[in-house]
Enzyme design. Structure first.
Site, PDB file in Angstrom:
ATOM      1  N   HIS A   8     -29.511  20.636 -10.417  1.00 23.87           N
ATOM      2  CA  HIS A   8     -29.288  21.522  -9.258  1.00 23.87           C
ATOM      3  C   HIS A   8     -27.895  22.129  -9.301  1.00 23.87           C
ATOM      4  CE1 HIS A   8     -32.858  20.054  -6.863  1.00 23.87           C
ATOM      5  NE2 HIS A   8     -32.808  19.219  -7.868  1.00 23.87           N
ATOM      6  N   ASP A   9     -27.488  22.575 -10.453  1.00 21.81           N
ATOM      7  CA  ASP A   9     -26.152  23.157 -10.566  1.00 21.81           C
ATOM      8  C   ASP A   9     -26.150  24.591 -10.045  1.00 21.81           C
ATOM      9  OD1 ASP A   9     -23.414  23.470 -11.342  1.00 21.81           O
ATOM     10  OD2 ASP A   9     -23.751  21.882 -12.806  1.00 21.81           O
ATOM     11  N   HIS A  63     -31.907  46.751  -8.352  1.00 18.95           N
ATOM     12  CA  HIS A  63     -33.299  46.964  -7.997  1.00 18.95           C
ATOM     13  C   HIS A  63     -33.415  46.923  -6.481  1.00 18.95           C
ATOM     14  CE1 HIS A  63     -37.604  47.064  -8.636  1.00 18.95           C
ATOM     15  NE2 HIS A  63     -37.752  46.057  -7.804  1.00 18.95           N
ATOM     16  N   ASP A  69     -20.893  31.440  -7.956  1.00 12.96           N
ATOM     17  CA  ASP A  69     -21.538  30.441  -8.800  1.00 12.96           C
ATOM     18  C   ASP A  69     -21.005  30.483 -10.240  1.00 12.96           C
ATOM     19  OD1 ASP A  69     -23.149  29.016  -7.003  1.00 12.96           O
ATOM     20  OD2 ASP A  69     -24.655  30.596  -6.995  1.00 12.96           O
ATOM     21  N   CYS A  73     -26.360  32.141   3.827  1.00 10.86           N
ATOM     22  CA  CYS A  73     -26.968  30.997   3.145  1.00 10.86           C
ATOM     23  C   CYS A  73     -27.751  30.117   4.106  1.00 10.86           C
ATOM     24  CB  CYS A  73     -25.906  30.191   2.424  1.00 10.86           C
ATOM     25  SG  CYS A  73     -25.159  31.083   1.053  1.00 10.86           S
ATOM     26  N   LYS A 101     -31.524  29.967   3.476  1.00  9.89           N
ATOM     27  CA  LYS A 101     -32.127  29.261   2.333  1.00  9.89           C
ATOM     28  C   LYS A 101     -33.357  28.477   2.772  1.00  9.89           C
ATOM     29  CE  LYS A 101     -28.441  28.079  -0.937  1.00  9.89           C
ATOM     30  NZ  LYS A 101     -27.945  27.070  -1.858  1.00  9.89           N
ATOM     31  N   ASP A 131     -19.741  24.994  -5.662  1.00  6.35           N
ATOM     32  CA  ASP A 131     -19.277  25.740  -4.494  1.00  6.35           C
ATOM     33  C   ASP A 131     -20.110  25.329  -3.281  1.00  6.35           C
ATOM     34  OD1 ASP A 131     -21.577  27.027  -5.391  1.00  6.35           O
ATOM     35  OD2 ASP A 131     -20.837  29.044  -4.970  1.00  6.35           O
TER      36      ASP A 131
HETATM   37 CO    CO Z   1     -23.497  27.486  -5.779  1.00 10.02          CO
HETATM   38 CO    CO Z   2     -25.980  30.047  -5.546  1.00 14.72          CO
HETATM   39 CO    CO Z   3     -21.337  23.948 -11.192  1.00 14.73          CO
END
Ligand code: CO
Ligand code: CO
Ligand code: CO
Length: 346
Positions: free
Chosen positions: A47-48, A137, A89, A16, A19, A224
């Site tokens: 932004h969930d 894919h 997520d 991550c 990003k 998370d």
């Molecule tokens: Co997340």
């Molecule tokens: Co995510």
């Molecule tokens: Co959430």
């Protein structure tokens, strides 16, 4: 027999940490037309972690996707971590996993045995999550990347978002942090095997059981912890919920000897990108030393859940989390009424 390749040697920033910076990403997202639909329960506005779409009054689907370059040396570990991270997520929204699709970018000049190990790792975690792999894919790309598109489900009344924090709630974090610094140390050859292995185990650990505990105790707000770090995700929660958050940096559980590694300067670039986007809306009290500042900014891969728990339930929930496979679960702060800054770090 193919030569063993250290996947970390192929990347600048893995997991991550790769990003896009939130500051830059917002420039692209800011003026996109807003999507409205009567069945859309959670969209990108707050932004969930994933989107939630109601199918029936008692059934909604959660859709989410995540993929990234290698975050560890071993291909089988990488597959497991990337999958656990993508599945997470769904759990952060209080759901359970139904199906998943592989997303694969892989160099044509690397052995397909490596890709096979990555995919095996992914499949292991999808299976552990009770999900079904439907396909995927793949495209040729210089640097390998792997992840999943995931579909989960949740009862519309049980959706957990990052926009429902209430003043008085206690913040509970289910996994220790420090994966960004430890991976950076590993790349530089100074991570102890113990700390590296602890980081790997934490990243592989599914958040599935923690999600069930959230359902059981009727928790409404969680997210998370991934690339934006503990502070970045706390900030998104505070702004999404129109509250402020008080983080207790000294109570944040850490992996292995990560505080020593930060002291030695193992601070990947992602932490500074997180600093840039949190700077204006967060305040560090003078009691917080530089290392703890960098700790809460450290980009996590496949981190734990940060949940808002009613004060009177906090003790029993933490105890249950610790007994259910999340032994480092800790209270790390609290929710306060909206103040000048989004997050105050003590
Ligand atoms: Co997340
Ligand atoms: Co995510
Ligand atoms: Co959430």
């Amino acid at each position: 027999m193919t030569k063993k390749i250290d996947l970390l040697n192929l990347v600048e920033q893995g997991g991550c940490s790769a990003k896009l910076s939130a500051t830059e990403l917002n420039k692209a997202l800011a003026d996109l037309p807003k999507i409205t639909h009567e069945n859309l329960l959670v969209d990108i506005d707050t932004h969930d972690d994933g989107g939630v779409y109601k199918i029936r009054d008692d059934y909604a689907i959660i859709q989410t996707t995540d993929f990234f370059p290698p975050v560890c040396s071993d291909a089988y570990d990488f597959g497991q971590i990337a999958a656990a991270n993508a599945l997470s997520d769904v759990y952060a929204m209080g759901g359970q996993v139904i199906t998943a699709m592989n997303l694969v970018m892989f160099p044509e000049n690397l052995s397909m045995d490596i890709l096979k190990d990555i995919l095996k790792g992914g499949q292991k975690k999808i299976q552990e999550a009770g999900g079904v792999l439907l396909g995927g894919h793949s495209i040729a790309d210089d640097i390998p990347k792997y992840g999943l598109a995931v579909t989960g489900w949740v009862h519309p009344d049980d959706v957990i978002t990052n926009a429902a924090a209430k003043p008085g709630d206690v913040l509970v974090l289910t996994k220790p942090i420090g994966t960004g610094s430890i991976i950076s140390a590993k790349k530089n050859g100074i991570a102890s095997p113990e700390s590296y292995q602890a980081a790997i185990e934490n990243m592989k650990l599914l958040n599935d059981k923690a999600a069930l505990i959230m359902n059981k105790y009727n928790i409404k707000c969680a997210t998370d912890i991934t690339g934006f770090g503990l502070l970045g995700h706390a900030l998104k929660m505070a702004d999404g919920s129109n509250v402020s958050i008080r983080l207790e940096s000294s109570k944040v559980p850490t992996i292995g000897n990560v505080m020593e590694l930060i002291e030695m300067g193992c601070i990947p670039g992602a932490a500074f990108r997180n600093q840039e986007f949190t700077e204006g809306s967060c305040r560090f009290e003078s009691s917080v030393d530089y290392n703890h500042k960098m700790l809460v900014l450290d980009a996590q891969t496949s981190g734990g859940l940060l949940m808002c728990v009613p004060k009177e339930k906090a003790e029993v929930i933490i105890k249950e989390l610790r007994n259910t496979g999340y032994p480092d679960s800790s209270e790390v702060g609290s929710v306060i009424t909206r103040s000048e800054k989004s997050v105050y770090i003590h």
